[in-house]
Design a protein around this motif. Structure first.
Motif, short mmCIF file in Angstrom:
data_model
loop_
_atom_site.label_atom_id
_atom_site.label_comp_id
_atom_site.label_asym_id
_atom_site.label_seq_id
_atom_site.Cartn_x
_atom_site.Cartn_y
_atom_site.Cartn_z
N ALA A 26 0.83 -1.21 0.00
CA ALA A 26 0.00 0.00 0.00
C ALA A 26 0.86 1.25 0.00
CB ALA A 26 -0.93 -0.01 1.20
N ALA A 27 1.94 1.24 0.79
CA ALA A 27 2.85 2.38 0.83
C ALA A 27 3.47 2.63 -0.54
CB ALA A 27 3.93 2.16 1.88
N THR A 33 6.55 6.09 2.40
CA THR A 33 7.30 5.03 3.08
C THR A 33 6.36 4.17 3.91
OG1 THR A 33 7.74 6.39 5.03
CG2 THR A 33 9.32 6.53 3.21
N PRO A 34 6.72 2.92 4.17
CA PRO A 34 5.88 2.08 5.04
C PRO A 34 5.64 2.68 6.41
CG PRO A 34 7.44 0.71 3.84
CD PRO A 34 7.82 2.14 3.57
N SER A 35 6.67 3.33 6.98
CA SER A 35 6.47 3.94 8.29
C SER A 35 5.49 5.10 8.22
CB SER A 35 7.80 4.40 8.88
OG SER A 35 8.37 5.42 8.09
N ALA A 36 5.50 5.83 7.11
CA ALA A 36 4.53 6.92 6.94
C ALA A 36 3.12 6.36 6.84
CB ALA A 36 4.87 7.74 5.71
N LEU A 37 2.97 5.23 6.12
CA LEU A 37 1.65 4.62 6.04
C LEU A 37 1.18 4.13 7.40
CD1 LEU A 37 -0.07 2.85 3.30
CD2 LEU A 37 0.13 1.51 5.39
N SER A 38 2.07 3.50 8.15
CA SER A 38 1.71 3.05 9.50
C SER A 38 1.29 4.22 10.38
CB SER A 38 2.90 2.32 10.14
OG SER A 38 3.21 1.15 9.44
N HIS A 39 2.00 5.34 10.23
CA HIS A 39 1.64 6.53 11.00
C HIS A 39 0.22 7.00 10.65
CE1 HIS A 39 2.01 10.45 12.92
NE2 HIS A 39 1.62 10.99 11.79
N ARG A 40 -0.12 6.96 9.36
CA ARG A 40 -1.45 7.39 8.95
C ARG A 40 -2.54 6.45 9.49
NH1 ARG A 40 -0.60 9.44 2.65
NH2 ARG A 40 1.15 10.85 3.10
N ILE A 41 -2.23 5.16 9.50
CA ILE A 41 -3.20 4.20 10.03
C ILE A 41 -3.41 4.45 11.53
CG2 ILE A 41 -3.68 1.77 10.48
CD1 ILE A 41 -3.95 2.54 7.54
N ARG A 42 -2.31 4.66 12.26
CA ARG A 42 -2.45 4.94 13.69
C ARG A 42 -3.22 6.23 13.93
NH1 ARG A 42 2.98 3.26 13.68
NH2 ARG A 42 3.68 5.43 13.77
N LEU A 43 -3.01 7.22 13.07
CA LEU A 43 -3.74 8.49 13.18
C LEU A 43 -5.24 8.25 13.03
CD1 LEU A 43 -3.42 11.62 13.34
CD2 LEU A 43 -3.38 11.62 10.84
N LEU A 44 -5.61 7.42 12.06
CA LEU A 44 -7.02 7.14 11.85
C LEU A 44 -7.60 6.30 13.00
CD1 LEU A 44 -9.40 7.54 9.96
CD2 LEU A 44 -8.69 5.48 8.71
#
Length: 296
Positions: A26-27, A33-44
């Protein structure tokens, strides 16, 4: 009454991860980056107050709430995507998000950035500032320039350059304290402190068995440290590429030219996540940085 809405970039990250069943894939699709995607998921997840995914090692599956929420998110994104935008015809330009330390940005990167833009006018550069030595994980940046020891686990690290550290002071300050002829004369000077440029390694080269100073002004920004020196607050440590213009103008004096710490504890590194070079615009920028600043 205004209603707080979830961030759209987090919704698109959630939809892509759910559809593809992989944060990494998905990233890649979203060009982050994968870490940026993980950050967005945690934000949601923080926004909705529920877990959207169940994580088992590298495997992620939707939670029960996530499955129900996905239907709502897909409908909302479809509505936005399908709405006609007659004036939007030009494709989006490739862009690179770069996090860089303040002094490196001001003294080295920004003065040379026009060269990169001239070679690659289609690439948009977005600059963000970071605090040196905190070594925070890559967030939504594609590339970071870090100042530190170069030990950054789980990310690709390439040294840009290092250069000797030496002592400097302003002419007015030297007049005020009666001059400094030898390193031992520093006992009558105020030594400006910074975690970025510790004094003890330089003391060792100068033959001084002195502890790290624990009083006087402390500044954890190399540019501000030079400003403190220029305004006569004391003696500081610096490097050629940051101070050469001030020395040429006579605002700052190089003390004890024979005493230089040739291998200081900190240097500049460019860091990025595995797979970042898969994006052509990021790869070409990294190569330009290494060519332009490598071995300064």
């Amino acid at each position: 009454m205004a209603t707080r809405l979830p961030p759209v970039h987090a919704l698109s990250a959630f939809e892509a991860a759910a559809r593809l069943g992989s944060f990494a894939v998905a990233a890649d699709e979203l060009c982050i980056t994968p870490s940026a995607l993980s950050h967005r998921i945690r934000l949601l997840e923080d926004f909705v107050g529920e877990r959207l995914f169940l994580r088992d090692g590298r495997t992620v599956t939707l939670s029960e709430f996530g499955r129900r929420y996905l239907d709502v998110v897909r409908a909302a994104l479809r509505t936005l995507t399908d709405f006609p935008l007659p004036h939007r015809s030009a494709p989006a330009q490739p862009r690179i998000k770069i996090t860089v330390t303040p002094t490196f940005a001001r003294c080295l990167l920004v003065p040379r950035l026009a060269e990169f833009s001239a070679q690659h006018p289609d690439i948009v550069i977005e600059l963000f500032l970071s605090v040196p030595l905190y070594d925070l994980a890559l967030s939504e940046s594609d590339v970071e320039v870090r100042f530190g020891a170069g030990k950054y686990p789980d990310i690709v690290t390439e040294k840009l350059y290092e250069e000797p550290t030496f002592a400097v002071a302003s002419p007015a300050y030297l007049d005020k304290i009666g001059g400094l002829k030898t390193p031992a004369d520093l006992k009558k000077a105020t030594l400006l402190r910074s975690a970025l440029e510790p004094w003890q390694p330089w003391f060792a080269v100068a033959g001084l068995d002195w502890p790290e100073p624990s009083t006087a002004l402390r500044v954890d920004d190399l540019g501000l440290l030079l400003e403190a020196v220029r305004h006569g607050h004391g003696v500081g440590l610096t490097r050629k590429h940051f101070v050469q213009d001030l020395m040429a103008a006579g605002d700052i004096v190089h003390l004890f030219p024979e005493v230089q710490l040739k291998t200081p504890p900190h240097a500049y590194y460019i860091v990025y996540e595995q797979g970042a070079r898969d994006r052509p615009e990021v790869a070409v920028f990294i190569d330009w940085m290494l060519t332009t600043f490598g071995g300064l």
